[in-house]
Motif scaffolding. Structure first.
Motif, PDB file in Angstrom:
ATOM      1  N   THR A 173       7.852  -9.840  47.779  1.00 51.91           N
ATOM      2  CA  THR A 173       7.123  -8.582  47.610  1.00 51.91           C
ATOM      3  C   THR A 173       5.624  -8.787  47.759  1.00 51.91           C
ATOM      4  O   THR A 173       4.915  -7.897  48.219  1.00 51.91           O
ATOM      5  CB  THR A 173       7.398  -7.932  46.246  1.00 51.91           C
ATOM      6  OG1 THR A 173       7.026  -8.855  45.200  1.00 51.91           O
ATOM      7  CG2 THR A 173       8.866  -7.559  46.108  1.00 51.91           C
ATOM      8  N   HIS A 174       5.140  -9.978  47.327  1.00 45.58           N
ATOM      9  CA  HIS A 174       3.701 -10.233  47.439  1.00 45.58           C
ATOM     10  C   HIS A 174       3.391 -11.694  47.179  1.00 45.58           C
ATOM     11  O   HIS A 174       4.250 -12.477  46.826  1.00 45.58           O
ATOM     12  CB  HIS A 174       2.905  -9.304  46.528  1.00 45.58           C
ATOM     13  CG  HIS A 174       3.115  -9.509  45.053  1.00 45.58           C
ATOM     14  ND1 HIS A 174       4.325  -9.286  44.432  1.00 45.58           N
ATOM     15  CD2 HIS A 174       2.265  -9.907  44.077  1.00 45.58           C
ATOM     16  CE1 HIS A 174       4.197  -9.531  43.138  1.00 45.58           C
ATOM     17  NE2 HIS A 174       2.964  -9.922  42.888  1.00 45.58           N
ATOM     18  N   GLN A 175       2.145 -12.040  47.355  1.00 43.43           N
ATOM     19  CA  GLN A 175       1.694 -13.435  47.410  1.00 43.43           C
ATOM     20  C   GLN A 175       1.475 -14.088  46.051  1.00 43.43           C
ATOM     21  O   GLN A 175       1.165 -15.285  46.001  1.00 43.43           O
ATOM     22  CB  GLN A 175       0.375 -13.493  48.184  1.00 43.43           C
ATOM     23  CG  GLN A 175      -0.738 -12.694  47.506  1.00 43.43           C
ATOM     24  CD  GLN A 175      -2.103 -13.007  48.091  1.00 43.43           C
ATOM     25  OE1 GLN A 175      -2.699 -14.004  47.773  1.00 43.43           O
ATOM     26  NE2 GLN A 175      -2.574 -12.140  48.970  1.00 43.43           N
ATOM     27  N   HIS A 176       1.568 -13.377  44.938  1.00 44.62           N
ATOM     28  CA  HIS A 176       1.201 -13.998  43.658  1.00 44.62           C
ATOM     29  C   HIS A 176       2.095 -15.199  43.345  1.00 44.62           C
ATOM     30  O   HIS A 176       3.289 -15.205  43.651  1.00 44.62           O
ATOM     31  CB  HIS A 176       1.265 -12.967  42.523  1.00 44.62           C
ATOM     32  CG  HIS A 176       0.044 -12.110  42.462  1.00 44.62           C
ATOM     33  ND1 HIS A 176       0.009 -10.902  41.804  1.00 44.62           N
ATOM     34  CD2 HIS A 176      -1.201 -12.300  42.990  1.00 44.62           C
ATOM     35  CE1 HIS A 176      -1.212 -10.383  41.920  1.00 44.62           C
ATOM     36  NE2 HIS A 176      -1.951 -11.207  42.633  1.00 44.62           N
ATOM     37  N   VAL A 177       1.464 -16.171  42.676  1.00 42.34           N
ATOM     38  CA  VAL A 177       2.110 -17.473  42.507  1.00 42.34           C
ATOM     39  C   VAL A 177       3.393 -17.385  41.673  1.00 42.34           C
ATOM     40  O   VAL A 177       4.307 -18.192  41.864  1.00 42.34           O
ATOM     41  CB  VAL A 177       1.113 -18.480  41.899  1.00 42.34           C
ATOM     42  CG1 VAL A 177       0.735 -18.099  40.472  1.00 42.34           C
ATOM     43  CG2 VAL A 177       1.666 -19.896  41.941  1.00 42.34           C
ATOM     44  N   ASP A 178       3.494 -16.395  40.798  1.00 42.31           N
ATOM     45  CA  ASP A 178       4.723 -16.272  40.009  1.00 42.31           C
ATOM     46  C   ASP A 178       5.852 -15.614  40.809  1.00 42.31           C
ATOM     47  O   ASP A 178       6.954 -15.447  40.295  1.00 42.31           O
ATOM     48  CB  ASP A 178       4.473 -15.524  38.693  1.00 42.31           C
ATOM     49  CG  ASP A 178       3.851 -14.157  38.880  1.00 42.31           C
ATOM     50  OD1 ASP A 178       3.112 -13.954  39.866  1.00 42.31           O
ATOM     51  OD2 ASP A 178       4.096 -13.266  38.040  1.00 42.31           O
ATOM     52  N   HIS A 179       5.566 -15.252  42.068  1.00 45.60           N
ATOM     53  CA  HIS A 179       6.605 -14.666  42.934  1.00 45.60           C
ATOM     54  C   HIS A 179       6.939 -15.550  44.139  1.00 45.60           C
ATOM     55  O   HIS A 179       7.961 -15.319  44.787  1.00 45.60           O
ATOM     56  CB  HIS A 179       6.178 -13.271  43.422  1.00 45.60           C
ATOM     57  CG  HIS A 179       6.093 -12.258  42.319  1.00 45.60           C
ATOM     58  ND1 HIS A 179       7.011 -11.240  42.160  1.00 45.60           N
ATOM     59  CD2 HIS A 179       5.226 -12.139  41.287  1.00 45.60           C
ATOM     60  CE1 HIS A 179       6.694 -10.522  41.087  1.00 45.60           C
ATOM     61  NE2 HIS A 179       5.606 -11.044  40.538  1.00 45.60           N
ATOM     62  N   ILE A 180       6.066 -16.525  44.429  1.00 44.50           N
ATOM     63  CA  ILE A 180       6.317 -17.370  45.614  1.00 44.50           C
ATOM     64  C   ILE A 180       6.352 -18.859  45.288  1.00 44.50           C
ATOM     65  O   ILE A 180       6.491 -19.686  46.177  1.00 44.50           O
ATOM     66  CB  ILE A 180       5.251 -17.144  46.710  1.00 44.50           C
ATOM     67  CG1 ILE A 180       3.863 -17.656  46.253  1.00 44.50           C
ATOM     68  CG2 ILE A 180       5.170 -15.673  47.104  1.00 44.50           C
ATOM     69  CD1 ILE A 180       2.937 -17.959  47.408  1.00 44.50           C
TER      70      ILE A 180
ATOM     71  N   GLY B 216      -2.519  -2.697  46.841  1.00 38.81           N
ATOM     72  CA  GLY B 216      -3.318  -2.458  45.638  1.00 38.81           C
ATOM     73  C   GLY B 216      -3.164  -3.587  44.643  1.00 38.81           C
ATOM     74  O   GLY B 216      -4.137  -4.212  44.245  1.00 38.81           O
ATOM     75  N   HIS B 217      -1.918  -3.845  44.246  1.00 41.44           N
ATOM     76  CA  HIS B 217      -1.701  -5.008  43.368  1.00 41.44           C
ATOM     77  C   HIS B 217      -2.155  -6.270  44.105  1.00 41.44           C
ATOM     78  O   HIS B 217      -2.849  -7.111  43.553  1.00 41.44           O
ATOM     79  CB  HIS B 217      -0.233  -5.070  42.957  1.00 41.44           C
ATOM     80  CG  HIS B 217       0.081  -6.225  42.055  1.00 41.44           C
ATOM     81  ND1 HIS B 217      -0.417  -6.328  40.778  1.00 41.44           N
ATOM     82  CD2 HIS B 217       0.806  -7.348  42.255  1.00 41.44           C
ATOM     83  CE1 HIS B 217      -0.004  -7.454  40.231  1.00 41.44           C
ATOM     84  NE2 HIS B 217       0.741  -8.093  41.113  1.00 41.44           N
ATOM     85  N   THR B 218      -1.725  -6.410  45.365  1.00 39.14           N
ATOM     86  CA  THR B 218      -2.339  -7.348  46.309  1.00 39.14           C
ATOM     87  C   THR B 218      -2.598  -6.580  47.598  1.00 39.14           C
ATOM     88  O   THR B 218      -2.116  -5.456  47.762  1.00 39.14           O
ATOM     89  CB  THR B 218      -1.424  -8.559  46.627  1.00 39.14           C
ATOM     90  OG1 THR B 218      -0.234  -8.078  47.279  1.00 39.14           O
ATOM     91  CG2 THR B 218      -1.057  -9.334  45.370  1.00 39.14           C
TER      92      THR B 218
ATOM     93  N   GLY C 189       8.756  -5.042  43.064  1.00 39.28           N
ATOM     94  CA  GLY C 189       7.747  -6.092  42.914  1.00 39.28           C
ATOM     95  C   GLY C 189       6.832  -5.747  41.758  1.00 39.28           C
ATOM     96  O   GLY C 189       7.287  -5.301  40.700  1.00 39.28           O
ATOM     97  N   ASP C 190       5.531  -5.922  41.972  1.00 40.77           N
ATOM     98  CA  ASP C 190       4.573  -5.591  40.913  1.00 40.77           C
ATOM     99  C   ASP C 190       3.829  -4.288  41.195  1.00 40.77           C
ATOM    100  O   ASP C 190       2.746  -4.050  40.655  1.00 40.77           O
ATOM    101  CB  ASP C 190       3.564  -6.733  40.727  1.00 40.77           C
ATOM    102  CG  ASP C 190       4.188  -7.934  40.032  1.00 40.77           C
ATOM    103  OD1 ASP C 190       5.382  -7.864  39.663  1.00 40.77           O
ATOM    104  OD2 ASP C 190       3.484  -8.948  39.857  1.00 40.77           O
ATOM    105  N   ALA C 191       4.412  -3.427  42.041  1.00 45.78           N
ATOM    106  CA  ALA C 191       3.822  -2.097  42.221  1.00 45.78           C
ATOM    107  C   ALA C 191       3.825  -1.361  40.887  1.00 45.78           C
ATOM    108  O   ALA C 191       2.901  -0.602  40.569  1.00 45.78           O
ATOM    109  CB  ALA C 191       4.598  -1.305  43.273  1.00 45.78           C
TER     110      ALA C 191
HETATM  111 ZN   LIG Z   1       1.807  -9.890  40.987  1.00 44.78          ZN
END
Ligand SMILES: [Zn+2]
Length: 233
Positions: free
Chosen positions: A60-67, A147-149, A166-168
């Motif tokens: 969903t996005h690049q944040h480290v807790d997701h990738i 927005g979140h990323t 994701g984190d939307a």
């Molecule tokens: Zn995030």
């Protein structure tokens, strides 16, 4: 834990990792912090499947807790990877990764980013793209929700009114809320993205953090979208 038919939530990982089971193989949505591959693959095993049954990993996005475990998961499964154009350079380590505002930023860079192995995205996706997931039900669609990323995306299955958010939004206190300001690249843009989601037909919302909402998500998204002012905390 089964969230809804064919969708399972992996327990004990830093973000909500979902496993979609289909006859032709498995799809994983988001990948947790570095090291999370052990729990994720244990969950695959608990479903009676092997790592080689995992065919796709969607981010969903690049944040480290997701990738964080993406590179290890891709290596152990041979799965193909899917992410947005906006976040792929950071996911692949070719662009500066987004980190929290304030003091947490340097801490994240030191504690987590140094442990991120390079990963490769095979498929860059855009708004409206149809993915080969839930193909018998019309396919999972890409919804751009920046927005979140910068390149945050959600995955939507119209046939089930089901959103991988994701984190939307995150589930919190029985509702759905924006992520805290310090975790968003642009909170005002994140709110616009929630308004976009609130205008869609969404019954179930599976967020990156907090308990999945399996019914009645539309009203919760509308309430979040209609908040009069942005909290900056
Ligand atoms: Zn995030």
């Amino acid at each position: 834990m089964q969230v809804c038919p064919d969708v399972h939530l992996v327990d004990g990982v830093s973000c909500n990792v979902y496993i979609i089971t289909e006859p032709d193989g498995l799809t994983i949505v988001d990948a947790g912090l570095p090291g999370a591959q052990k729990r994720i693959l244990a969950a695959v095993g608990a479903l009676g499947r092997s790592p080689r049954d995992v065919r796709r990993i969607l981010l969903t996005h690049q944040h480290v807790d997701h990738i964080g475990a993406l590179a290890a998961l891709a290596a152990e499964t041979g799965a193909e990877t899917w992410a947005s154009a906006g976040d792929t350079p950071a996911i692949e380590g070719r662009a500066r990764r987004e980190a929290p505002h304030g003091l947490l930023g340097p801490i994240f860079r030191l504690a987590f980013f140094t442990r991120l192995a390079p990963a490769t995205i095979a498929h860059i996706v855009y708004e409206g793209d149809s993915l080969p997931v839930f193909g018998s039900e019309g396919g999972l669609r890409v919804i751009e929700t920046p927005g979140h990323t910068a390149g945050h995306i959600c995955f939507y299955l119209p046939a089930r009114k089901l959103l991988f958010a994701g984190d939307a939004v995150r589930a919190s206190n029985g509702g759905l809320a924006l992520s805290p300001h310090m975790l968003n690249l642009d909170t005002a843009q994140a709110l616009q993205s929630v308004r976009k989601l609130a205008a869609m037909d969404i019954a179930a919302c599976l967020p990156g953090h907090g308990a999945p909402v399996t019914t009645g998500a539309q009203a919760l998204l509308a309430a979040t979208a209609n908040q009069p002012a942005l909290s900056r905390v």
